[in-house]
Design a protein around this motif. Structure first.
Motif: not given
Length: 650
Positions: A212-220
């Motif tokens: 929830s803190h980082n869109p790229a991490l959310k996608q990964a």
């Protein structure tokens, strides 16, 4: 700090092996992520030109219409090249499929989290937390360690007795970390909530919060779930590795994401409230092997009662001993001053409600603090009961201060505290009696015996005349148990009791309120053990010990304690068979001939003579000869004691 070496290799694949393990190694500090060698992220789509079976190699301006491709079914192109070729022909379709898969992965992740475990969950509305001027030094110490990203010791473990304020501290730390923008995730276990009393939701919930803190991490992370739709059925180590560790490393190597820019504090509260010791052990192991990896930025803070799983892990030789900073809350942080401030501030608020500033005194506060034995939960429970809006605070305070276990007493000011003690005792009882070598042992009875042996730890219980003060090693010998039996008995009670490590090894009750609970049937209910039952068992053990023991340094101690056990009201009703057997096998004759019952010690048997008819009523009906044998010896010892006193007075 060591710098990460530049590598010419491609970024680590996100899914090279679903079950591969993270690298291990002792943490040396925070390593900052760097971009890939060319400074650019990897291409979004595979490059088929790198394939050994490329199409139209070197061709330019190629146009194709109504193309039909025939492929040798045995060719590797089926598995690799064709898929790449189709991907290049139709990238939009592949992108749409990827996006749909990612969305599906995120939805599946959300289904497996526990919203109730979040620090700001509505299910935990108005959670306990520290007042601004309480636990100031401790919270500052914890925050300093959490904020220090360069600190190589990135695991904090806080243990403390039940009710010592662990959850309040954890809640306070969570809110402060959130305010500073460093809260990666927080998970609060709760034994009564099936969505957060086991480990099934902890990794998904942590991953959800980090994502929830980082869109790229959310996608990964979403892609990781989509890649393995049964990931939540795998081990905690595999979940943590594939949902947290690998996505972070992939983003760092592939996109140049600096992991130091992410919120790094991961908080876990109430590990002891997670069902199953093996699950607690699995979680601790997964945290050490995955989240504490030396190239990740996390600082993990775990709070728990000092029960077996975490106690073993933190002990010398345990797998967390060398890597964790251990805060022992009950032993090194006296909360009495904070408890006074807590009560005074809240009582003053009630004064505004009632319009009477004199409804309590400082002496009242001191009495409550002393009764709390340094445990915040006691004063918090008392305040919650006193502050009931439809009742008078002054009247309820008086009830608490003068409360006695009267059968007609309807007030239940300690009901919440009693429920806590019941849950802890039941769990400890079930765990102890489930061990095959403990078959036939009564956990509650053994605990009661040790409890009455040390009941005068609390001065206001002296009037109960319960304590007999026998050292631990002599009790275990008398009960026919091993030297480590006491440690095994309290293995799951370290949040309530401890063993004093002196020459006597007495059991110590950490909470006065817990001792009150054990002594009050209306509070302990089905867990209550009458003192007479404990003394009955002790008397049986004494009789057996005297018969089987030919010579022992403890024999004298057992003989002088036997009269006090026999004299307890109603005890002989339960040991008629043992008493008859002891007499018929010459037990009293053995005591008399042993020549270890010194004259001064015969006074206790002298007192038994006065109660003999009442104590042996049941025996007399079955075997009157036994009573006469007892009477003969008791009279003999009375004469010897009288002669001893007469000679001493001359």
């Amino acid at each position: 700090m060591p710098n990460k070496q530049t590598s010419n290799a491609r970024p680590e694949p996100l899914f090279p092996n679903q079950h591969s393990d993270p690298p291990s190694g002792r943490r040396r500090g925070r390593k900052r992520g760097k971009k890939a060698q060319d400074g650019q992220p990897p291409p979004r789509y595979p490059d088929i030109a790198s394939s050994s079976q490329a199409f139209f190699e070197g061709a330019k301006n190629v146009q194709m219409r109504d193309l039909t491709v025939t492929v040798n079914p045995n060719s590797a192109l089926v598995d690799e090249g064709l898929s790449k070729f189709r991907h290049c022909l139709s990238p939009e379709k592949d992108t749409n499929d990827h996006e749909r898969s990612t969305v599906a992965g995120w939805k599946l992740l959300v289904k497996h989290i526990s919203p109730n475990a979040l620090h700001d969950s509505s299910a935990r509305y108005d959670p306990p937390k520290c007042d601004e001027d309480t636990r100031v030094e401790l919270t500052s110490e914890l925050m300093d360690r959490i904020e220090d990203r360069e600190n190589p010791q990135c695991l904090l473990c806080m243990t403390g007795a039940a009710g010592s304020g662990k959850s309040a501290l954890q809640q306070t730390i969570a809110e402060r970390c959130e305010g500073f923008g460093i809260l990666g995730s927080a998970y609060f276990f709760g034994s009564a909530d099936p969505t957060r009393n086991n480990t099934s939701t902890i990794v998904p919930t942590i991953a959800f919060q980090l994502a929830s803190h980082n869109p790229a991490l959310k996608q990964a992370i979403s892609a990781a779930v989509a890649q393995d739709m049964v990931i939540f059925e795998r081990s905690l180590r595999t979940q943590m590795n594939n949902l947290i560790v690998r996505p972070l490393r992939y983003l760092r190597e592939g996109t140049g994401l600096d992991l130091a820019t992410l919120p790094h504090a991961i908080l876990i509260d109430g590990l002891d409230e997670c069902q199953g010791e093996h699950r607690q052990e699995e979680l601790l192991t997964a945290v050490r092997e995955c989240l504490l990896s030396d190239d990740l930025p996390f600082c993990v803070f775990i709070a728990s009662r000092p029960e077996l799983a975490i106690r073993t892990a933190l002990a010398p030789g345990g797998h967390l001993h060398a890597v964790a900073y251990h805060v022992q809350l009950s032993e090194h942080h006296d909360a009495s001053g904070d408890m006074r401030r807590f009560l005074r501030r809240r009582f003053e608020r009630l004064s505004l409600r009632t319009g009477n500033p004199h409804w309590f005194t400082q002496e009242n506060i001191e009495t409550l603090v002393e009764a709390g034995s340094g445990q915040f939960i006691y004063v918090a429970t008392v305040y919650r009961w006193i502050s009931e809006p439809r009742a008078s605070p002054a009247e309820r305070l008086k009830i608490v201060l003068t409360w006695t276990p009267d059968a007609e007493q309807k007030a239940r000011p300690f009901e919440a505290l009693d429920q806590l003690y019941m849950n802890i005792l039941l769990n400890a009882k079930n765990a102890y009696e489930s061990v095959d070598t403990h078959s036939g042992r009564d956990f509650l009875l053994l605990l009661k015996i040790h409890h009455i042996n040390v009941v005068d730890w609390f001065s206001d219980l002296h009037h109960l005349d319960l304590s007999f003060k026998m050292p631990k090693i002599r009790i275990t010998d008398l009960l026919g148990l091993g030297d480590e039996s006491v440690e095994m008995l309290i293995s799951d009670l370290h949040c309530l009791v401890s063993i004093e490590n002196d020459d006597e090894f007495y059991l110590r009750i950490l909470h006065k309120s817990f001792s009150d609970f054990l002594n009050t049937e209306s509070r302990a209910k089905d867990l209550f053990v009458p003192p007479s039952r404990a003394y009955s068992h002790l008397a049986k053990c004494c009789l057996l010990y005297i018969l089987r023991c030919l010579d022992s340094e403890y024999l004298f101690n057992v003989i002088i304690h036997l009269p006090s056990f026999l004299a307890r009201q109603g005890v002989l009703v339960e040991i008629n068979d043992e008493l008859i057997d002891f007499t018929q096998k010459g037990g009293w004759a053995k005591i008399n001939s042993a020549n270890i019952l010194r004259p001064g010690c015969k006074k206790d048997y002298h007192y038994l003579l006065e109660q003999l008819d009442v104590l042996t009523e049941g025996v007399r009906k079955r075997n009157p000869e036994v009573v006469e044998v007892m009477r003969t010896y008791f009279k003999k010892w009375k004469r010897e004691y009288d002669d001893f006193r007469a000679g001493k007075s001359k």
